[in-house]
Design an enzyme around this catalytic site. Structure first.
Site, PDB file in Angstrom:
ATOM      1  CG  ASP A  96      10.027  -8.930   6.766  1.00  0.00           C
ATOM      2  OD1 ASP A  96      11.169  -9.547   7.371  1.00  0.00           O
ATOM      3  OD2 ASP A  96       9.152  -8.349   6.939  1.00  0.00           O
ATOM      4  CB  SER A  97       8.359 -12.360   9.052  1.00  0.00           C
ATOM      5  OG  SER A  97       8.385 -10.942   9.614  1.00  0.00           O
TER       6      SER A  97
ATOM      7  CB  CYS B 292      13.533 -11.003   7.256  1.00  0.00           C
ATOM      8  SG  CYS B 292      12.994 -11.988   8.680  1.00  0.00           S
TER       9      CYS B 292
ATOM     10  CD  GLU C 237       3.455  -7.897  10.436  1.00  0.00           C
ATOM     11  OE1 GLU C 237       2.567  -8.538   9.678  1.00  0.00           O
ATOM     12  OE2 GLU C 237       4.490  -7.443   9.687  1.00  0.00           O
TER      13      GLU C 237
ATOM     14  CB  CYS D 172      14.197  -5.947  13.677  1.00  0.00           C
ATOM     15  SG  CYS D 172      12.406  -6.317  13.006  1.00  0.00           S
TER      16      CYS D 172
ATOM     17  CG  HIS E  33       8.615  -5.520  11.046  1.00  0.00           C
ATOM     18  ND1 HIS E  33       9.269  -6.772  10.536  1.00  0.00           N
ATOM     19  CD2 HIS E  33       7.255  -5.745  11.113  1.00  0.00           C
ATOM     20  CE1 HIS E  33       8.345  -7.599  10.174  1.00  0.00           C
ATOM     21  NE2 HIS E  33       7.063  -6.969  10.157  1.00  0.00           N
TER      22      HIS E  33
HETATM   23  N1  DGL Z   1      11.572  -8.084   9.837  1.00  0.00           N
HETATM   24  C1  DGL Z   1      11.887  -9.250  10.490  1.00  0.00           C
HETATM   25  C2  DGL Z   1      13.375  -9.099  10.985  1.00  0.00           C
HETATM   26  O1  DGL Z   1      14.199  -8.125  10.426  1.00  0.00           O
HETATM   27  C3  DGL Z   1      11.450 -10.097  11.347  1.00  0.00           C
HETATM   28  C4  DGL Z   1      10.465  -9.625  12.287  1.00  0.00           C
HETATM   29  C5  DGL Z   1       9.560 -10.632  13.010  1.00  0.00           C
HETATM   30  O2  DGL Z   1       8.701 -11.218  12.165  1.00  0.00           O
HETATM   31  O3  DGL Z   1       9.730 -11.203  14.176  1.00  0.00           O
HETATM   32  O4  DGL Z   1      13.909  -9.550  11.849  1.00  0.00           O
END
Ligand code: DGL
Length: 282
Positions: free
Chosen positions: A18-19, A81, A167, A201, A203
Site C-alpha cells: 500500500d502507499s 491499495c 497518515e 480506499c 485507509h
Molecule cells: N490506501 C490507498 C487506497 O486504497 C491509497 C491512499 C493514498 O495514498 O492516497 O486508495
C-alpha cells in the site's frame, strides 16, 4: 523448494503493498482468514498519499514496490491499495509481468473482488463509493460494478482530506469527525437512495466508527478487508499451482519507506501485536 514449470523454485511469502498504512486493514483480515502463510507488508509512507498523484507516478511507484517485493521472494503480491489497483494493476499484469524474469508470479488488486461482492448486499442497487480522487477519476468502480451488476447505480465520492489525516496519525481527532460528516452528507445528498457504501480506499476503515456514526440506520458500510481475504482464499483454492509456491510459516514482516519507528507506533495498536518495522529504500 517446489517444482514449478520444470524448475525448482523456493516457496515465498505473500507480498502486501500500500502507499502507507491503509493496506494494514487488508493484511489484518488476510492473516485472520489465511493465518498459515508468510507475509511481507510494504508501505510506501515516504511517498503517500498516492490519491492525488498522476497515473504515471502511481504506476511507476507501484511497479517499483512490486519489483521490490518480488526480489524479496514473493511469488504473489496483493495491491492492498485501490489507487494502485485502479491506476497500475492492469498495466503490470498485461505489460510488465509477461516480460519479467518469472512471468508465473502474480499481482492481484482489491477493486474487482469488492465489486463482485456487492450484488449480494444491496437491495436498492444504489451504491456509494468513498475513495481517493485518483480512484474516483479512474472510473474503476463504475466500470467494475457495471460489469458485475449492470442495473446498479454507482455514485463515487472523493475524500481528498482523509488519507493525509490518517497518515499524520489524526484518525481519532475531533477534526476527523468534522471531515467525515462533510463527505457523508455530500454523498447522501447526491443520491439519497444509497443503501450500501463501500470504503474504496484501504485507509478509510481507520475512520470506520466515525463514518458509521453519521450514516443513516439501514445503510450498510463495507470495508474491504474481509471481502479481499475471502476472495484470496477462493483464488488459492482455484490456483493450487500458486498455493504450492507460498511458504507456510505464519510469519509477518513489516517494511516502510518512511520512518520505521512511527510506522510501528501506529501499526501496533491496529494490528493488536507489537509491530517492529524496518526502513527500506525502493
Ligand atoms: N490506501 C490507498 C487506497 O486504497 C491509497 C491512499 C493514498 O495514498 O492516497 O486508495
Amino acid at each position: 523448494m517446489v517444482k514449478h514449470d520444470n524448475k525448482i523454485v523456493p516457496r515465498g511469502p505473500i507480498g502486501v503493498f500500500d502507499s502507507g498504512y491503509g493496506g494494514l486493514t487488508i493484511l489484518r483480515d488476510l492473516r485472520n482468514v489465511l493465518p498459515g502463510y508468510d507475509y511481507i507488508y510494504l508501505g510506501d509512507n515516504a511517498r503517500a498519499p498516492y490519491g492525488t498523484r498522476t497515473f504515471d507516478q502511481v504506476y511507476c511507484f507501484t511497479l517499483e514496490a512490486v519489483n521490490k517485493l518480488q526480489s524479496m521472494g514473493c511469488p504473489l503480491v496483493i495491491l492492498a491499495c485501490n489507487t494502485a489497483s485502479a491506476k497500475a494493476l492492469r498495466t503490470i499484469q498485461q505489460n510488465d509481468l509477461p516480460v519479467s524474469e518469472d512471468p508465473s508470479r502474480r499481482v492481484l488488486g482489491v477493486i474487482r473482488p469488492t465489486a463482485e461482492y456487492l450484488g449480494t448486499v444491496s437491495h436498492t442497487g444504489h451504491i456509494g463509493v468513498f475513495a481517493t480522487p485518483g480512484t474516483i477519476a479512474s472510473g474503476s468502480y463504475d466500470i467494475e460494478i457495471a460489469h458485475q451488476c449492470p442495473s446498479f447505480k454507482t455514485t463515487g465520492h472523493a475524500c481528498p482530506t482523509w488519507v493525509p489525516l490518517i497518515e499524520s496519525g489524526k484518525a481519532d481527532s475531533d477534526e476527523a469527525d468534522i471531515l467525515v460528516k462533510v463527505e457523508v452528507d455530500s454523498l447522501l445528498k447526491e443520491d439519497p437512495e444509497i443503501d450500501t457504501i463501500i470504503l474504496g480506499c484501504t485507509h478509510y476503515p481507520l475512520l470506520y466508527d466515525k463514518i458509521k456514526k453519521v450514516i443513516p440506520e439501514g445503510v450498510t458500510l463495507l470495508s474491504q478487508g474481509a471481502i479481499v481475504a475471502q476472495s484470496l482464499a477462493d483464488y488459492l483454492r482455484r490456483h493450487p499451482e500458486m498455493d504450492n509456491r507460498l511458504s507456510n510459516g505464519g510469519t509477518c514482516c513489516f517494511y516502510t519507506t518512511g520512518d520505521a519507528q512511527a510506522f510501528g507506533h501506529l501499526a501496533t495498536p491496529f494490528m493488536g501485536h507489537c509491530v517492529e518495522a524496518q526502513q527500506l529504500t525502493i
